[in-house]
Motif scaffolding. Structure first.
Motif, PDB file in Angstrom:
ATOM      1  N   LEU A 295      15.552 -27.551   4.565  1.00  0.00           N
ATOM      2  CA  LEU A 295      15.226 -26.255   3.675  1.00  0.00           C
ATOM      3  C   LEU A 295      15.695 -25.058   4.673  1.00  0.00           C
ATOM      4  CD1 LEU A 295      14.621 -25.712   0.739  1.00  0.00           C
ATOM      5  CD2 LEU A 295      12.121 -25.093   1.517  1.00  0.00           C
ATOM      6  N   LEU A 296      15.059 -24.834   5.682  1.00  0.00           N
ATOM      7  CA  LEU A 296      15.296 -23.677   6.657  1.00  0.00           C
ATOM      8  C   LEU A 296      16.501 -23.462   7.141  1.00  0.00           C
ATOM      9  CD1 LEU A 296      14.321 -21.212   8.248  1.00  0.00           C
ATOM     10  CD2 LEU A 296      13.474 -22.918  10.132  1.00  0.00           C
ATOM     11  N   PHE A 297      17.168 -24.654   7.334  1.00  0.00           N
ATOM     12  CA  PHE A 297      18.540 -24.744   8.086  1.00  0.00           C
ATOM     13  C   PHE A 297      19.667 -24.963   7.053  1.00  0.00           C
ATOM     14  CE2 PHE A 297      15.705 -25.782  11.647  1.00  0.00           C
ATOM     15  CZ  PHE A 297      15.850 -24.512  12.546  1.00  0.00           C
ATOM     16  N   TYR A 305      28.453 -29.658   6.517  1.00  0.00           N
ATOM     17  CA  TYR A 305      28.589 -30.833   5.620  1.00  0.00           C
ATOM     18  C   TYR A 305      30.065 -30.499   4.925  1.00  0.00           C
ATOM     19  CZ  TYR A 305      23.712 -32.310   6.407  1.00  0.00           C
ATOM     20  OH  TYR A 305      22.708 -32.584   7.041  1.00  0.00           O
ATOM     21  N   LYS A 306      30.454 -29.606   4.825  1.00  0.00           N
ATOM     22  CA  LYS A 306      31.771 -29.130   4.243  1.00  0.00           C
ATOM     23  C   LYS A 306      32.881 -29.783   5.275  1.00  0.00           C
ATOM     24  CE  LYS A 306      30.682 -25.273   1.179  1.00  0.00           C
ATOM     25  NZ  LYS A 306      31.263 -23.918   0.846  1.00  0.00           N
ATOM     26  N   PHE A 307      32.599 -29.495   6.482  1.00  0.00           N
ATOM     27  CA  PHE A 307      33.618 -30.236   7.315  1.00  0.00           C
ATOM     28  C   PHE A 307      33.707 -31.731   7.453  1.00  0.00           C
ATOM     29  CE2 PHE A 307      33.297 -25.928   8.809  1.00  0.00           C
ATOM     30  CZ  PHE A 307      34.638 -25.495   8.842  1.00  0.00           C
ATOM     31  N   ILE A 308      32.619 -32.290   7.083  1.00  0.00           N
ATOM     32  CA  ILE A 308      32.499 -33.760   7.539  1.00  0.00           C
ATOM     33  C   ILE A 308      32.449 -34.416   5.941  1.00  0.00           C
ATOM     34  CG2 ILE A 308      31.488 -33.604   9.449  1.00  0.00           C
ATOM     35  CD1 ILE A 308      28.557 -34.044   8.410  1.00  0.00           C
ATOM     36  N   GLY A 309      32.221 -33.608   4.934  1.00  0.00           N
ATOM     37  CA  GLY A 309      32.417 -34.201   3.617  1.00  0.00           C
ATOM     38  C   GLY A 309      31.324 -34.702   2.989  1.00  0.00           C
ATOM     39  N   GLU A 310      30.044 -34.373   3.854  1.00  0.00           N
ATOM     40  CA  GLU A 310      28.804 -34.677   3.259  1.00  0.00           C
ATOM     41  C   GLU A 310      28.354 -33.688   1.921  1.00  0.00           C
ATOM     42  OE1 GLU A 310      26.569 -37.054   4.023  1.00  0.00           O
ATOM     43  OE2 GLU A 310      27.960 -37.930   5.750  1.00  0.00           O
ATOM     44  N   ALA A 311      27.490 -34.474   1.044  1.00  0.00           N
ATOM     45  CA  ALA A 311      27.015 -33.580   0.003  1.00  0.00           C
ATOM     46  C   ALA A 311      26.076 -32.225   0.714  1.00  0.00           C
ATOM     47  CB  ALA A 311      26.206 -34.375  -0.988  1.00  0.00           C
ATOM     48  N   SER A 312      26.251 -31.045  -0.059  1.00  0.00           N
ATOM     49  CA  SER A 312      25.317 -30.009   0.592  1.00  0.00           C
ATOM     50  C   SER A 312      23.956 -30.018   0.023  1.00  0.00           C
ATOM     51  CB  SER A 312      26.007 -28.897  -0.410  1.00  0.00           C
ATOM     52  OG  SER A 312      27.214 -28.587   0.018  1.00  0.00           O
ATOM     53  N   ILE A 313      23.210 -29.425   0.711  1.00  0.00           N
ATOM     54  CA  ILE A 313      21.615 -29.399   0.431  1.00  0.00           C
ATOM     55  C   ILE A 313      21.396 -28.594  -0.311  1.00  0.00           C
ATOM     56  CG2 ILE A 313      19.439 -28.944   1.588  1.00  0.00           C
ATOM     57  CD1 ILE A 313      20.539 -29.709   4.323  1.00  0.00           C
ATOM     58  N   TYR A 333       6.972 -20.439   4.252  1.00  0.00           N
ATOM     59  CA  TYR A 333       7.161 -21.856   3.601  1.00  0.00           C
ATOM     60  C   TYR A 333       8.051 -22.682   4.192  1.00  0.00           C
ATOM     61  CZ  TYR A 333       7.763 -25.124  -0.398  1.00  0.00           C
ATOM     62  OH  TYR A 333       7.972 -26.374  -1.258  1.00  0.00           O
ATOM     63  N   GLU A 334       9.396 -22.215   4.620  1.00  0.00           N
ATOM     64  CA  GLU A 334      10.244 -23.010   5.136  1.00  0.00           C
ATOM     65  C   GLU A 334       9.904 -23.613   6.403  1.00  0.00           C
ATOM     66  OE1 GLU A 334      12.361 -20.431   2.128  1.00  0.00           O
ATOM     67  OE2 GLU A 334      10.944 -20.049   3.540  1.00  0.00           O
ATOM     68  N   PHE A 335       9.010 -22.927   7.193  1.00  0.00           N
ATOM     69  CA  PHE A 335       8.712 -23.324   8.267  1.00  0.00           C
ATOM     70  C   PHE A 335       7.571 -24.477   8.210  1.00  0.00           C
ATOM     71  CE2 PHE A 335       9.521 -18.908   9.903  1.00  0.00           C
ATOM     72  CZ  PHE A 335      10.542 -19.144  10.642  1.00  0.00           C
ATOM     73  N   VAL A 384       7.132 -11.055   3.507  1.00  0.00           N
ATOM     74  CA  VAL A 384       6.071 -11.510   2.633  1.00  0.00           C
ATOM     75  C   VAL A 384       6.827 -11.910   1.112  1.00  0.00           C
ATOM     76  CG1 VAL A 384       4.441 -10.473   0.851  1.00  0.00           C
ATOM     77  CG2 VAL A 384       4.419  -9.689   3.203  1.00  0.00           C
ATOM     78  N   PRO A 385       7.906 -11.534   0.774  1.00  0.00           N
ATOM     79  CA  PRO A 385       8.763 -12.120  -0.391  1.00  0.00           C
ATOM     80  C   PRO A 385       9.242 -13.384  -0.256  1.00  0.00           C
ATOM     81  CG  PRO A 385       9.119  -9.566  -0.209  1.00  0.00           C
ATOM     82  CD  PRO A 385       8.392 -10.120   0.960  1.00  0.00           C
ATOM     83  N   SER A 386       9.906 -13.366   1.364  1.00  0.00           N
ATOM     84  CA  SER A 386      10.991 -14.395   1.355  1.00  0.00           C
ATOM     85  C   SER A 386      11.449 -14.755   2.855  1.00  0.00           C
ATOM     86  CB  SER A 386      12.357 -14.133   0.824  1.00  0.00           C
ATOM     87  OG  SER A 386      13.226 -15.014   0.820  1.00  0.00           O
ATOM     88  N   ASN A 387      11.847 -15.915   3.186  1.00  0.00           N
ATOM     89  CA  ASN A 387      12.317 -16.175   4.567  1.00  0.00           C
ATOM     90  C   ASN A 387      13.942 -15.784   4.383  1.00  0.00           C
ATOM     91  OD1 ASN A 387      13.308 -17.115   6.956  1.00  0.00           O
ATOM     92  ND2 ASN A 387      11.745 -18.556   7.141  1.00  0.00           N
ATOM     93  N   ASN A 388      14.101 -14.557   5.094  1.00  0.00           N
ATOM     94  CA  ASN A 388      15.610 -14.302   4.969  1.00  0.00           C
ATOM     95  C   ASN A 388      16.844 -15.213   5.489  1.00  0.00           C
ATOM     96  OD1 ASN A 388      15.828 -11.691   3.419  1.00  0.00           O
ATOM     97  ND2 ASN A 388      15.319 -10.621   4.968  1.00  0.00           N
ATOM     98  N   PHE A 389      16.317 -15.935   6.720  1.00  0.00           N
ATOM     99  CA  PHE A 389      16.946 -16.619   7.539  1.00  0.00           C
ATOM    100  C   PHE A 389      17.348 -18.042   6.688  1.00  0.00           C
ATOM    101  CE2 PHE A 389      15.142 -14.177  11.019  1.00  0.00           C
ATOM    102  CZ  PHE A 389      16.360 -13.585  11.509  1.00  0.00           C
ATOM    103  N   ALA A 390      16.760 -18.132   5.679  1.00  0.00           N
ATOM    104  CA  ALA A 390      17.130 -19.300   4.870  1.00  0.00           C
ATOM    105  C   ALA A 390      17.973 -19.003   3.629  1.00  0.00           C
ATOM    106  CB  ALA A 390      15.683 -20.114   4.342  1.00  0.00           C
ATOM    107  N   HIS A 391      18.424 -18.028   3.795  1.00  0.00           N
ATOM    108  CA  HIS A 391      19.481 -17.560   2.640  1.00  0.00           C
ATOM    109  C   HIS A 391      20.973 -17.311   3.274  1.00  0.00           C
ATOM    110  CE1 HIS A 391      16.486 -17.100  -0.255  1.00  0.00           C
ATOM    111  NE2 HIS A 391      15.649 -16.303   0.608  1.00  0.00           N
ATOM    112  N   ALA A 392      21.956 -17.859   3.066  1.00  0.00           N
ATOM    113  CA  ALA A 392      23.201 -17.919   3.622  1.00  0.00           C
ATOM    114  C   ALA A 392      23.871 -16.584   3.683  1.00  0.00           C
ATOM    115  CB  ALA A 392      24.263 -18.618   2.844  1.00  0.00           C
TER     116      ALA A 392
END
Length: 415
Positions: A295-297, A305-313, A333-335, A384-392
């Protein structure tokens, strides 16, 4: 309880000044954000369930881990560089304007899609638009989303330009306007709040080295006024969106439990900034299986996954009812989902260490640390609202900002 958070913030100022050498540190930004949220929560304007002892334990451990990480980050010695780094005003301006143009093209693309969907811009209904975004009824082309995700990078570059060279004839405001439009196309508000945090984080880190070194006193007064006005502009834009969209949708169920329901925008803001702490307490008391950090990464893994053809998380966040349905749980939460209680300690520790480390490098003249420091400080302020690093969008803007600032920096070897 509100009084307790005032005391904790004052304690953070004392610790930061005595141990970290300044009150203008990422640790203080983090403590300030959580103290404000805790203070507001203690006012009991909305009848939430109790956070619970487990929830408060997780928050306390994270705060302590941030502090310890910051202390260790300040102790690591910064080696003297053999090179002198200088910003090129011309290149930095070009980087900023190129970013604006790129983002604007992406926004025009999205606006045309909205006009096709609703018939005209005047017919766009933010409540309906938000429902379409959430249910994937309306999906923007990936390229347009990548283009507009650079808007936060544009804000960061604009702040670097501003604190080094000034207003650029008002051009530094263009990225802020683009962020507002970008969030409007999603009927969202997180981008507005994040951009405001970027502005305030930039002010704090440049204040840590003394704005007088770069600007004279009269310009410094103007500087403070501009920073405050920009922050107010972004927050006010957030209030407008909250008033038009939030209270007729997910926050509607809070009205009967709210002491401020008669002020819709204030009700939405209060809920946005306090409900996450309550939902975190629920999540920690009812743990789900660990996901090993997927979830975090997810933003990074999905690119691979796009390069190796795997389904996205798919980043799925379950809803909890407090009493309305909420699926945001603070940055912890992500941690926690990734690594359990170890993640709650280790994640904040790393953020504290890196942010303080980059601050020390920045103080020594390391220009390359500027963008990472701004984004890390922003992430702590928005924790407090969110984990920014979990957002692309946040990660893309960070990487892009680092690349563009490197291009705008010249390096000469010292003799």
């Amino acid at each position: 309880m509100s009084i307790l958070f005032i005391f904790l913030f004052l304690l953070s100022l004392l610790l930061s000044k005595s141990i970290l050498g300044s009150i203008f540190t990422p640790f203080v930004v983090y403590s300030g954000a959580w103290s404000i949220a805790g203070f507001l929560l203690g006012l009991h304007w909305i009848s939430y369930p109790d956070v619970g002892s487990v929830g408060w334990l997780g928050i306390a451990l994270a705060w302590f881990a941030i502090f310890i990480g910051s202390c260790l980050g300040s102790l690591v010695k910064t080696k003297s560089s053999k090179f002198t780094y200088r910003l090129s005003e011309k290149r930095l301006y070009k980087a900023m304007m190129f970013t604006n143009l790129f983002v604007a093209i992406g926004l025009i693309w999205k606006v045309k899609i909205l006009m096709t969907t609703f018939g005209s811009l005047s017919n766009v209904n933010l409540t309906a638009l938000r429902a379409m975004i959430v249910t994937n009824t309306l999906v923007y082309p990936s390229l347009s989303s990548y283009m507009t995700s650079l808007s936060l990078g544009g804000v960061a570059l604009a702040m670097v330009y501003f604190f080094n060279y000034g207003l650029a004839k008002g051009a530094i405001f263009i990225p802020l306007i683009l962020v507002i439009i970008s969030d409007w196309t999603y009927a969202g508000r997180a981008g507005l709040f994040t951009a405001a945090c970027l502005v305030l984080a930039s002010f704090i880190i440049y204040r840590s080295i003394g704005i007088k070194k770069r600007l004279n006193i009269s310009k410094r007064s103007k500087l403070i006024m501009i920073v405050l006005s920009v922050g107010m502009l972004l927050i006010f834009s957030f209030v407008i969106l909250s008033n038009r969209e939030g209270n007729t949708e997910q926050y509607a169920q809070f009205k009967n439990a709210s002491a401020i329901a008669y002020i819709p925008s204030l009700n939405g803001l209060y809920t946005y900034y306090t409900s996450n702490i309550v939902s975190l307490g629920v999540a920690l008391s009812n743990p789900l299986p660990m996901d090993g950090g997927s979830l975090l990464f997810a933003p990074v893994l999905n690119v691979l996954y796009k390069f190796i053809g795997e389904a996205s998380i798919v980043q799925y966040y379950p809803f909890v009812y407090i009493p309305a349905a909420i699926n945001t749980y603070t940055y912890l939460y992500e941690f926690y989902r990734g690594f359990g209680w170890t993640g709650i300690v280790l994640g904040p520790f790393i953020l504290g260490f890196l942010s303080q480390r980059y601050l020390e490098i920045f103080k020594k003249g390391g220009l390359y640390a500027t963008i990472p420091l701004i984004f890390l400080t922003t992430a702590l302020g928005f924790s407090v609202p969110s984990n920014n690093f979990a957002h692309a969008s946040f990660d893309i803007a960070l990487v892009y900002g680092v690349i563009m600032l490197k291009w705008a920096t010249t390096r000469t070897k010292e003799l």
